[in-house]
Design an enzyme around this catalytic site. Structure first.
Site, PDB file in Angstrom:
ATOM      1  N   ASP A 135       0.861  -1.197   0.000  1.00  0.00           N
ATOM      2  CA  ASP A 135       0.000   0.000   0.000  1.00  0.00           C
ATOM      3  C   ASP A 135       0.892   1.240   0.000  1.00  0.00           C
ATOM      4  O   ASP A 135       1.727   1.395   0.891  1.00  0.00           O
ATOM      5  CB  ASP A 135      -0.881   0.006   1.253  1.00  0.00           C
ATOM      6  CG  ASP A 135      -1.800  -1.202   1.295  1.00  0.00           C
ATOM      7  OD1 ASP A 135      -2.593  -1.373   0.355  1.00  0.00           O
ATOM      8  OD2 ASP A 135      -1.712  -1.987   2.257  1.00  0.00           O
ATOM      9  N   LYS A 139      -0.396  10.197   0.541  1.00  0.00           N
ATOM     10  CA  LYS A 139      -0.269  11.555   1.124  1.00  0.00           C
ATOM     11  C   LYS A 139       0.925  11.610   2.069  1.00  0.00           C
ATOM     12  O   LYS A 139       1.141  10.663   2.839  1.00  0.00           O
ATOM     13  CB  LYS A 139      -1.534  11.882   1.929  1.00  0.00           C
ATOM     14  CG  LYS A 139      -2.767  11.979   1.061  1.00  0.00           C
ATOM     15  CD  LYS A 139      -3.983  12.290   1.919  1.00  0.00           C
ATOM     16  CE  LYS A 139      -5.221  12.274   1.047  1.00  0.00           C
ATOM     17  NZ  LYS A 139      -6.436  11.949   1.774  1.00  0.00           N
ATOM     18  N   ASP A 171       4.578   0.008  -8.430  1.00  0.00           N
ATOM     19  CA  ASP A 171       4.345   0.882  -9.579  1.00  0.00           C
ATOM     20  C   ASP A 171       4.208   2.321  -9.085  1.00  0.00           C
ATOM     21  O   ASP A 171       3.829   3.206  -9.840  1.00  0.00           O
ATOM     22  CB  ASP A 171       3.063   0.455 -10.326  1.00  0.00           C
ATOM     23  CG  ASP A 171       1.850   0.486  -9.419  1.00  0.00           C
ATOM     24  OD1 ASP A 171       2.015   0.343  -8.180  1.00  0.00           O
ATOM     25  OD2 ASP A 171       0.722   0.642  -9.929  1.00  0.00           O
ATOM     26  N   THR A 209       2.229 -10.629  -9.743  1.00  0.00           N
ATOM     27  CA  THR A 209       1.179 -10.510  -8.731  1.00  0.00           C
ATOM     28  C   THR A 209      -0.054  -9.858  -9.368  1.00  0.00           C
ATOM     29  O   THR A 209       0.013  -9.315 -10.472  1.00  0.00           O
ATOM     30  CB  THR A 209       1.640  -9.648  -7.533  1.00  0.00           C
ATOM     31  OG1 THR A 209       1.564  -8.271  -7.908  1.00  0.00           O
ATOM     32  CG2 THR A 209       3.042  -9.993  -7.086  1.00  0.00           C
ATOM     33  N   GLU A 212       0.416  -6.152  -9.833  1.00  0.00           N
ATOM     34  CA  GLU A 212       1.351  -5.928 -10.946  1.00  0.00           C
ATOM     35  C   GLU A 212       0.605  -6.059 -12.278  1.00  0.00           C
ATOM     36  O   GLU A 212       0.752  -5.211 -13.162  1.00  0.00           O
ATOM     37  CB  GLU A 212       2.466  -6.977 -10.849  1.00  0.00           C
ATOM     38  CG  GLU A 212       3.520  -6.879 -11.908  1.00  0.00           C
ATOM     39  CD  GLU A 212       4.561  -7.991 -11.757  1.00  0.00           C
ATOM     40  OE1 GLU A 212       4.360  -8.912 -10.943  1.00  0.00           O
ATOM     41  OE2 GLU A 212       5.566  -7.930 -12.471  1.00  0.00           O
TER      42      GLU A 212
HETATM   43  C1  LIG Z   1      -1.720  -3.204  -2.610  1.00  0.00           C
HETATM   44  S1  LIG Z   1      -1.927  -4.781  -1.903  1.00  0.00           S
HETATM   45  C2  LIG Z   1      -0.841  -5.827  -2.888  1.00  0.00           C
HETATM   46  C3  LIG Z   1      -1.182  -7.287  -2.772  1.00  0.00           C
HETATM   47  C4  LIG Z   1      -0.236  -8.239  -3.524  1.00  0.00           C
HETATM   48  N1  LIG Z   1       1.107  -8.203  -2.968  1.00  0.00           N
HETATM   49  C5  LIG Z   1      -0.187  -7.953  -4.992  1.00  0.00           C
HETATM   50  O1  LIG Z   1       0.842  -7.434  -5.469  1.00  0.00           O
HETATM   51  O2  LIG Z   1      -1.176  -8.263  -5.703  1.00  0.00           O
HETATM   52  C6  LIG Z   1      -0.980  -4.625  -0.407  1.00  0.00           C
HETATM   53  C7  LIG Z   1      -1.373  -5.650   0.637  1.00  0.00           C
HETATM   54  O3  LIG Z   1      -0.505  -5.540   1.776  1.00  0.00           O
HETATM   55  C8  LIG Z   1      -1.262  -5.845   2.926  1.00  0.00           C
HETATM   56  N2  LIG Z   1      -0.565  -5.293   4.108  1.00  0.00           N
HETATM   57  C9  LIG Z   1      -0.440  -4.001   4.453  1.00  0.00           C
HETATM   58  N3  LIG Z   1       0.201  -3.881   5.627  1.00  0.00           N
HETATM   59  C10 LIG Z   1       0.525  -5.146   6.011  1.00  0.00           C
HETATM   60  C11 LIG Z   1       1.189  -5.668   7.151  1.00  0.00           C
HETATM   61  N4  LIG Z   1       1.622  -4.890   8.133  1.00  0.00           N
HETATM   62  N5  LIG Z   1       1.337  -7.011   7.235  1.00  0.00           N
HETATM   63  C12 LIG Z   1       0.885  -7.817   6.251  1.00  0.00           C
HETATM   64  N6  LIG Z   1       0.239  -7.371   5.156  1.00  0.00           N
HETATM   65  C13 LIG Z   1       0.050  -6.045   5.036  1.00  0.00           C
HETATM   66  C14 LIG Z   1      -2.626  -5.212   2.646  1.00  0.00           C
HETATM   67  O4  LIG Z   1      -3.663  -5.779   3.420  1.00  0.00           O
HETATM   68  C15 LIG Z   1      -2.804  -5.480   1.157  1.00  0.00           C
HETATM   69  O5  LIG Z   1      -3.522  -6.652   0.908  1.00  0.00           O
END
Ligand SMILES: C[S@@+](CC[C@H](N)C(=O)[O-])C[C@H]1O[C@@H](n2cnc3c(N)ncnc32)[C@H](O)[C@@H]1O
Length: 233
Positions: A135, A139, A171, A209, A212
């Protein structure tokens, strides 16, 4: 004061968004009740003891989303134990369906914040850590919620063995720069890049992923960073 939901320890802020988006199907609910307890990470037991003894390497994927990358890696590498962490329940249930469908024996899941697992991972236990399309917290006032922070890199440095790899992809160019700046400042890592293709093109053993795929589908560029944990002195 921060609620316990928002912080899991000193300096750690919540780095993820929603925990659930829709009601799980009865089949996935069943997997949450039956399969998850069998393969959930036990945070008070050393991680090595949670895998069969013939496991040759241990990898950690933080934020596996829908688990597509993790389950593909696990089926391509049955002699590698993979620990996946993801607080998003729908994602956990989705990965459980893939583990069940392919009868994967080498996956352990923590359905919550990855940082809670760090205490059961010993010094030099890990061969690889993946943080893929985290994530971005766009901001500036939210940058402190980004997963990559100095204290997390300190933990990666402890958990990775000498020569172990930390892989990051995104990205979101500001997060790429942020990660590069943080890791390059850290004394225990070196960036494995000699030419632009080393960050523009994924490594040969890469598995795409979901995020991606989405980014590439929109025509956005993705960056792939590989860092090596230096030999301990
Ligand atoms: C933008 S998604 C990307 C998911 C996957 N890696 C992909 O590329 O399709 C980021 C993921 O990281 C997880 N995430 C965020 N903080 C985390 C943490 N502290 N521990 C484990 N997962 C976390 C979120 O719940 C979310 O599902």
């Amino acid at each position: 004061m921060k609620s316990s939901k928002d912080s899991i320890g000193p300096g750690y802020l919540r780095s993820f968004g929603r925990r659930q988006s829709k009601k799980l199907s009865p089949a996935r609910e069943r997997l949450m009740d039956t399969l998850l307890p069998k393969i959930a990470v036990k945070i008070n037991t050393p991680i090595r003891d949670q895998f069969p003894s013939n496991i040759r390497e241990l990898w950690l994927e933080i934020g596996f989303g829908g688990g597509e990358h993790l389950s593909t890696q696990a089926s391509q590498n049955p002699d590698i134990g993979i620990v996946g962490c993801e607080p998003f329940i729908d994602g956990v249930a989705k990965l459980l369906a893939q583990v069940d469908g392919a009868n994967l024996q080498n996956v352990r899941i923590h359905g919550d914040d990855a940082r809670q697992t760090f205490s059961c991972i010993g010094e030099g236990d890990l061969d690889r850590v993946f943080v893929l399309f985290p994530d971005p917290w766009r901001k500036s006032r939210h940058h402190k919620r980004r997963f990559i922070q100095t204290q997390v890199l300190d933990q990666f440095s402890k958990m990775l063995k000498d020569g172990g790899e930390f892989r990051f992809a995104s990205d979101h160019m500001d997060y790429v720069r942020w990660t590069l700046a943080h890791v390059m400042r850290h004394p225990d890592f070196e960036w494995l890049a000699e030419s632009p293709d080393d960050w523009r093109v994924p490594p040969e053993d890469w598995v795409r992923t979901r995020y991606e795929e989405k980014a590439l589908g929109k025509g956005d560029a993705c960056v792939y960073l590989r860092f090596r944990r230096k030999v301990r002195v």
